[in-house]
Scaffold this motif. Structure first.
Motif: not given
Ligand code: NIG
Ligand code: FE
Length: 416
Positions: A131-133, A139, A128-129, A135-136, A175-176
């Motif tokens: 993926y979140e990093d 972006e 999870e972490e 994703y940022v 997801t992007t």
């Protein structure tokens, strides 16, 4: 839903017939329209041309039409970044300081830093972490104009952790809005637990990792860090051979640290690209000519590691195509800014603005196997492009190297 962009000062990298890549002298030719329009339908490019040829009667009134006036602004196809490692845990600024103090990349790797440092953190981090990093980071690069990106595994270095990385890349694909390709890079370094047993690690990659990656269909390509102090030609030969049996086309880390033979083994296995190429001479250039392999240069890594620059002018003079990518990773290139990559291409490699734009769009699209979908303003391709701030012309993009000149980003026809 249709979007019409009008009064574009310059619509850059337009093309009607699909081109595989641009090579040699053609790299300095960049087809553009002045005072142009661009029409988007759904997620695709539906039309473009000069303003005085825009036939508004053909735009059906029933469809919702959004109109954007781009007076004074340029429109370019999004960057394709064909080489990154942007899924990673933590950061490595301490090694950056070691480098400033004079330690080489190889010395830092020998001291347990480098890729193995990222591997230790990768194994501990939760999916999870990570993926979140990532994703940022995605972006951020999207806001800087990147619309397609290749992402490698290679910080797991055991079967479970490599699969974890590739599953994160798959989730990013879902997801992007970027077009993403995944590359399996189990052969990025020999992990600590296999120290002194490199051949056994290669066996593990061949017998366990590649089949597991293929079973879940997690990768589009296979990569090997084929260089001095990392994997040998024999190792590379074996792994590429094994990968190809599962349909994984190679993209190789080659000739970054020495004349390693990486280019030759890449071409032998019809690699989509061979990347880095700091150490490349006549033999390598001859080997690449006539092949289907895109030579890819990573100016951010050479800049950050203060390494010799690859002889891009000689490659272009010989008639080769060249692609540029960011190599976004925590060790050798902690930036995915493709506009900065263009500036480095101009200043350090003596490339012309037209050449760096070709190298970061059309040619880098080929280097990640997406040239039919993106890389130019062509009817039928994905509507991945950006509108600049008001600027004088294309030269201003690499020239103003510290300014973000990307104003509005469209991916798959939708404005971010
Ligand atoms: O492309 N050359 C090998 N791999 C990466 C470096 C990765 C790292 O240092 O973490 C590169 O530069
Ligand atoms: Fe790399």
């Amino acid at each position: 839903m249709k979007t019409l962009i009008t009064n574009i000062k310059k619509l850059v990298q337009v093309g009607s017939s699909p081109r595989k890549w641009v090579a040699g002298e053609e790299m300095s030719v960049l087809p553009c329209f002045s005072d142009a329009y661009l029409l988007i339908e759904g997620d695709r490019i539906a039309g473009f041309g000069e303003m005085d040829r825009l036939d508004r009667s053909k735009l059906e009134e029933t469809d919702f039409l959004q109109e954007i006036d781009a007076s004074g602004r340029l429109v370019l196809p999004s960057f394709c970044d064909s080489h990154t490692h942007l899924v990673y845990a933590g950061s490595r600024e301490i090694e950056y300081i070691d480098k400033i103090r004079g330690f080489s990349y190889e010395e830092i790797a020998r001291r347990g830093g480098g890729i193995l440092n990222s591997a230790r953190r990768m194994r501990q981090a939760s999916e999870e972490e990570l993926y979140e990093d990532a994703y940022v980071r995605i972006e951020e690069i999207a806001s800087l104009g990147t619309g397609a990106v290749e992402i490698k595994s290679g910080y797991g270095l055991d079967t479970e952790s490599e699969l974890k990385m590739l599953r994160i890349i798959r989730r990013l694909k879902e997801t992007t809005p970027l077009l993403i390709k995944a590359t399996f890079l189990g052969a990025h370094a020999v992990p600590e637990e296999y120290k002194g047993r490199q051949t056994e690690y290669v066996d593990l990659i061949i017998n366990e990792m590649i089949p597991a990656v293929a079973a879940e269909d997690l990768a589009d390509y296979i990569d090997v860090f084929c260089d001095k102090g990392f994997f040998t030609i024999e190792d590379t030969d074996r792994m590429l051979n094994a990968g190809m049996k599962y349909g994984l086309r190679p993209k190789i880390h080659a000739n970054e640290l020495d004349f390693s033979g990486g280019v030759q083994v890449g071409v032998k296995y019809n690699a989509l690209s061979v990347d880095h190429l700091e150490y490349i001479g006549e033999k390598e250039i001859q080997c690449l000519l006539g092949s289907d392999t895109m030579p890819t240069v990573l100016p951010g890594a050479a800049f950050f590691l203060n390494m010799p620059c690859s002889p891009v002018r000689e490659m272009i003079r010989a008639g080769l195509p060249v692609a540029l990518a960011s190599d976004y990773n925590p060790g050798s290139s902690p930036s995915g800014n493709m506009k900065l990559v263009m500036s480095l291409g101009c200043v350090n490699y003596k490339m012309l603005p037209e050449e760096v734009i070709n190298a970061t769009t059309l040619n880098s699209a080929y280097a990640m196997g997406v040239e039919e979908e993106v890389g130019s303003i062509t009817v039928g391709k994905l509507a991945n492009f950006y509108i600049t701030k008001p600027i004088p012309g294309i030269e201003f993009l690499p020239y103003a190297y510290g300014s973000n000149l990307v104003d509005q980003v469209f991916l798959r026809g939708k404005q971010l």
